[in-house]
Motif scaffolding. Sequence first.
Motif, PDB file in Angstrom:
ATOM      1  N   SER A  34      23.297 -28.048  70.490  1.00  0.00           N
ATOM      2  CA  SER A  34      24.362 -27.361  69.764  1.00  0.00           C
ATOM      3  C   SER A  34      25.411 -26.795  70.720  1.00  0.00           C
ATOM      4  O   SER A  34      26.614 -26.909  70.490  1.00  0.00           O
ATOM      5  CB  SER A  34      23.752 -26.250  68.914  1.00  0.00           C
ATOM      6  OG  SER A  34      24.764 -25.453  68.369  1.00  0.00           O
ATOM      7  N   SER A  35      24.947 -26.239  71.843  1.00  0.00           N
ATOM      8  CA  SER A  35      25.890 -25.656  72.804  1.00  0.00           C
ATOM      9  C   SER A  35      26.753 -26.728  73.463  1.00  0.00           C
ATOM     10  O   SER A  35      27.830 -26.447  73.965  1.00  0.00           O
ATOM     11  CB  SER A  35      25.145 -24.848  73.870  1.00  0.00           C
ATOM     12  OG  SER A  35      24.536 -25.728  74.793  1.00  0.00           O
ATOM     13  N   LYS A  36      26.283 -27.986  73.432  1.00  0.00           N
ATOM     14  CA  LYS A  36      27.074 -29.104  73.956  1.00  0.00           C
ATOM     15  C   LYS A  36      27.937 -29.729  72.861  1.00  0.00           C
ATOM     16  O   LYS A  36      28.545 -30.780  73.058  1.00  0.00           O
ATOM     17  CB  LYS A  36      26.140 -30.182  74.522  1.00  0.00           C
ATOM     18  CG  LYS A  36      25.392 -29.756  75.772  1.00  0.00           C
ATOM     19  CD  LYS A  36      26.244 -29.954  77.015  1.00  0.00           C
ATOM     20  CE  LYS A  36      25.473 -29.603  78.268  1.00  0.00           C
ATOM     21  NZ  LYS A  36      26.156 -30.062  79.479  1.00  0.00           N
ATOM     22  N   GLY A  37      27.937 -29.117  71.683  1.00  0.00           N
ATOM     23  CA  GLY A  37      28.816 -29.584  70.619  1.00  0.00           C
ATOM     24  C   GLY A  37      28.184 -30.543  69.614  1.00  0.00           C
ATOM     25  O   GLY A  37      28.848 -31.005  68.687  1.00  0.00           O
ATOM     26  N   TYR A  38      26.921 -30.860  69.794  1.00  0.00           N
ATOM     27  CA  TYR A  38      26.251 -31.761  68.843  1.00  0.00           C
ATOM     28  C   TYR A  38      25.760 -30.944  67.650  1.00  0.00           C
ATOM     29  O   TYR A  38      25.260 -29.845  67.814  1.00  0.00           O
ATOM     30  CB  TYR A  38      25.074 -32.483  69.512  1.00  0.00           C
ATOM     31  CG  TYR A  38      25.519 -33.332  70.680  1.00  0.00           C
ATOM     32  CD1 TYR A  38      26.104 -34.575  70.466  1.00  0.00           C
ATOM     33  CD2 TYR A  38      25.393 -32.876  71.991  1.00  0.00           C
ATOM     34  CE1 TYR A  38      26.559 -35.346  71.527  1.00  0.00           C
ATOM     35  CE2 TYR A  38      25.844 -33.641  73.059  1.00  0.00           C
ATOM     36  CZ  TYR A  38      26.422 -34.881  72.830  1.00  0.00           C
ATOM     37  OH  TYR A  38      26.870 -35.636  73.873  1.00  0.00           O
ATOM     38  N   ASN A  39      25.909 -31.505  66.438  1.00  0.00           N
ATOM     39  CA  ASN A  39      25.507 -30.727  65.272  1.00  0.00           C
ATOM     40  C   ASN A  39      24.747 -31.520  64.213  1.00  0.00           C
ATOM     41  O   ASN A  39      24.340 -30.974  63.212  1.00  0.00           O
ATOM     42  CB  ASN A  39      26.725 -30.030  64.639  1.00  0.00           C
ATOM     43  CG  ASN A  39      27.876 -30.997  64.408  1.00  0.00           C
ATOM     44  OD1 ASN A  39      27.708 -32.209  64.466  1.00  0.00           O
ATOM     45  ND2 ASN A  39      29.047 -30.455  64.167  1.00  0.00           N
ATOM     46  N   TYR A  58      19.606 -23.406  64.462  1.00  0.00           N
ATOM     47  CA  TYR A  58      20.102 -23.330  65.842  1.00  0.00           C
ATOM     48  C   TYR A  58      21.405 -24.104  66.047  1.00  0.00           C
ATOM     49  O   TYR A  58      21.584 -24.763  67.061  1.00  0.00           O
ATOM     50  CB  TYR A  58      19.033 -23.831  66.822  1.00  0.00           C
ATOM     51  CG  TYR A  58      17.760 -23.021  66.751  1.00  0.00           C
ATOM     52  CD1 TYR A  58      17.723 -21.703  67.187  1.00  0.00           C
ATOM     53  CD2 TYR A  58      16.599 -23.571  66.207  1.00  0.00           C
ATOM     54  CE1 TYR A  58      16.557 -20.947  67.101  1.00  0.00           C
ATOM     55  CE2 TYR A  58      15.425 -22.826  66.119  1.00  0.00           C
ATOM     56  CZ  TYR A  58      15.417 -21.521  66.561  1.00  0.00           C
ATOM     57  OH  TYR A  58      14.265 -20.779  66.471  1.00  0.00           O
ATOM     58  N   GLY A  59      22.296 -24.032  65.066  1.00  0.00           N
ATOM     59  CA  GLY A  59      23.592 -24.692  65.227  1.00  0.00           C
ATOM     60  C   GLY A  59      23.602 -26.161  64.831  1.00  0.00           C
ATOM     61  O   GLY A  59      24.650 -26.793  64.838  1.00  0.00           O
ATOM     62  N   ILE A  60      22.441 -26.706  64.523  1.00  0.00           N
ATOM     63  CA  ILE A  60      22.375 -28.093  64.041  1.00  0.00           C
ATOM     64  C   ILE A  60      22.483 -28.025  62.511  1.00  0.00           C
ATOM     65  O   ILE A  60      21.652 -27.399  61.853  1.00  0.00           O
ATOM     66  CB  ILE A  60      21.058 -28.787  64.458  1.00  0.00           C
ATOM     67  CG1 ILE A  60      20.863 -28.729  65.982  1.00  0.00           C
ATOM     68  CG2 ILE A  60      21.025 -30.232  63.948  1.00  0.00           C
ATOM     69  CD1 ILE A  60      21.861 -29.509  66.813  1.00  0.00           C
ATOM     70  N   THR A  61      23.528 -28.659  61.963  1.00  0.00           N
ATOM     71  CA  THR A  61      23.820 -28.490  60.535  1.00  0.00           C
ATOM     72  C   THR A  61      23.109 -29.510  59.645  1.00  0.00           C
ATOM     73  O   THR A  61      23.004 -29.308  58.444  1.00  0.00           O
ATOM     74  CB  THR A  61      25.340 -28.581  60.281  1.00  0.00           C
ATOM     75  OG1 THR A  61      25.807 -29.829  60.807  1.00  0.00           O
ATOM     76  CG2 THR A  61      26.074 -27.441  60.971  1.00  0.00           C
ATOM     77  N   LEU A 135      13.456 -32.652  79.623  1.00  0.00           N
ATOM     78  CA  LEU A 135      14.543 -32.975  78.701  1.00  0.00           C
ATOM     79  C   LEU A 135      15.537 -31.823  78.556  1.00  0.00           C
ATOM     80  O   LEU A 135      16.756 -32.037  78.573  1.00  0.00           O
ATOM     81  CB  LEU A 135      13.974 -33.376  77.323  1.00  0.00           C
ATOM     82  CG  LEU A 135      14.986 -33.702  76.224  1.00  0.00           C
ATOM     83  CD1 LEU A 135      15.914 -34.843  76.634  1.00  0.00           C
ATOM     84  CD2 LEU A 135      14.258 -34.066  74.929  1.00  0.00           C
ATOM     85  N   LEU A 136      15.042 -30.612  78.436  1.00  0.00           N
ATOM     86  CA  LEU A 136      15.939 -29.459  78.263  1.00  0.00           C
ATOM     87  C   LEU A 136      16.912 -29.369  79.439  1.00  0.00           C
ATOM     88  O   LEU A 136      18.130 -29.265  79.249  1.00  0.00           O
ATOM     89  CB  LEU A 136      15.141 -28.164  78.127  1.00  0.00           C
ATOM     90  CG  LEU A 136      16.008 -26.899  77.993  1.00  0.00           C
ATOM     91  CD1 LEU A 136      16.878 -26.948  76.746  1.00  0.00           C
ATOM     92  CD2 LEU A 136      15.148 -25.640  77.996  1.00  0.00           C
ATOM     93  N   ASN A 137      16.386 -29.441  80.638  1.00  0.00           N
ATOM     94  CA  ASN A 137      17.233 -29.347  81.826  1.00  0.00           C
ATOM     95  C   ASN A 137      18.241 -30.500  81.868  1.00  0.00           C
ATOM     96  O   ASN A 137      19.399 -30.324  82.258  1.00  0.00           O
ATOM     97  CB  ASN A 137      16.371 -29.351  83.091  1.00  0.00           C
ATOM     98  CG  ASN A 137      17.224 -29.240  84.336  1.00  0.00           C
ATOM     99  OD1 ASN A 137      17.987 -28.294  84.490  1.00  0.00           O
ATOM    100  ND2 ASN A 137      17.126 -30.235  85.206  1.00  0.00           N
ATOM    101  N   THR A 138      17.800 -31.701  81.473  1.00  0.00           N
ATOM    102  CA  THR A 138      18.692 -32.864  81.469  1.00  0.00           C
ATOM    103  C   THR A 138      19.860 -32.637  80.501  1.00  0.00           C
ATOM    104  O   THR A 138      21.014 -32.908  80.838  1.00  0.00           O
ATOM    105  CB  THR A 138      17.908 -34.135  81.089  1.00  0.00           C
ATOM    106  OG1 THR A 138      16.865 -34.318  82.055  1.00  0.00           O
ATOM    107  CG2 THR A 138      18.800 -35.369  81.078  1.00  0.00           C
ATOM    108  N   ILE A 139      19.565 -32.129  79.305  1.00  0.00           N
ATOM    109  CA  ILE A 139      20.627 -31.875  78.319  1.00  0.00           C
ATOM    110  C   ILE A 139      21.584 -30.800  78.845  1.00  0.00           C
ATOM    111  O   ILE A 139      22.808 -30.921  78.721  1.00  0.00           O
ATOM    112  CB  ILE A 139      20.025 -31.440  76.961  1.00  0.00           C
ATOM    113  CG1 ILE A 139      19.294 -32.635  76.317  1.00  0.00           C
ATOM    114  CG2 ILE A 139      21.112 -30.903  76.027  1.00  0.00           C
ATOM    115  CD1 ILE A 139      18.426 -32.273  75.126  1.00  0.00           C
TER     116      ILE A 139
END
Length: 170
Positions: A34-39, A58-61, A135-139
């Motif tokens: 979400s913080s990278k703009g994906y929703n 968490y910002g994912i719609t 994965l978290l760190n990669t994103i």
Amino acid sequence: MSSMTKKVFVTVGTTTFNELIESILSPKILEALSSKGYNELILQIGKASLIPDCTPRYGITAIEYFNLKENILEYVQNADLIISHAGAGSILDALENGKNLIVVTNQSLMDNHQLELAEQLYTDKYLYYCTCETLLNTIETMNFAQLKPFSVRKSKHIAQFIDEIMGFSR
């Protein structure tokens, strides 16, 4: 109000990779996306028996999932980011369609051919790869502007590379 939709398509191919689906749906990863703009999130969960929680959060719609479909190309083409298992077919579908790609290798598979392919393509700067743990760190750190566009001409070389590591001669 501008409603820019940025879709993430997650695919495990025909395999079972519950750990990947569970990782993606963790609060920290949903927040990072979400913080990278994906929703929007579409999960192709293969033979998994789990039923993902599709509650927007968490910002994912929007979150949706399916098990298997005859053809997932339209999902690949409509995605802004693909998070995929390390199957060669899934990797090539994403790259040939010019998509931003994170390959997540399945630690529980004994077959490390997948890892070799993902590592090679990462070294060549076509994609990011990681494990569920990283994965978290990669994103959080991914920057697709630093990667190279993939040319379809390369697919032939990759097919040869796959055959080599699989021990098939041409």
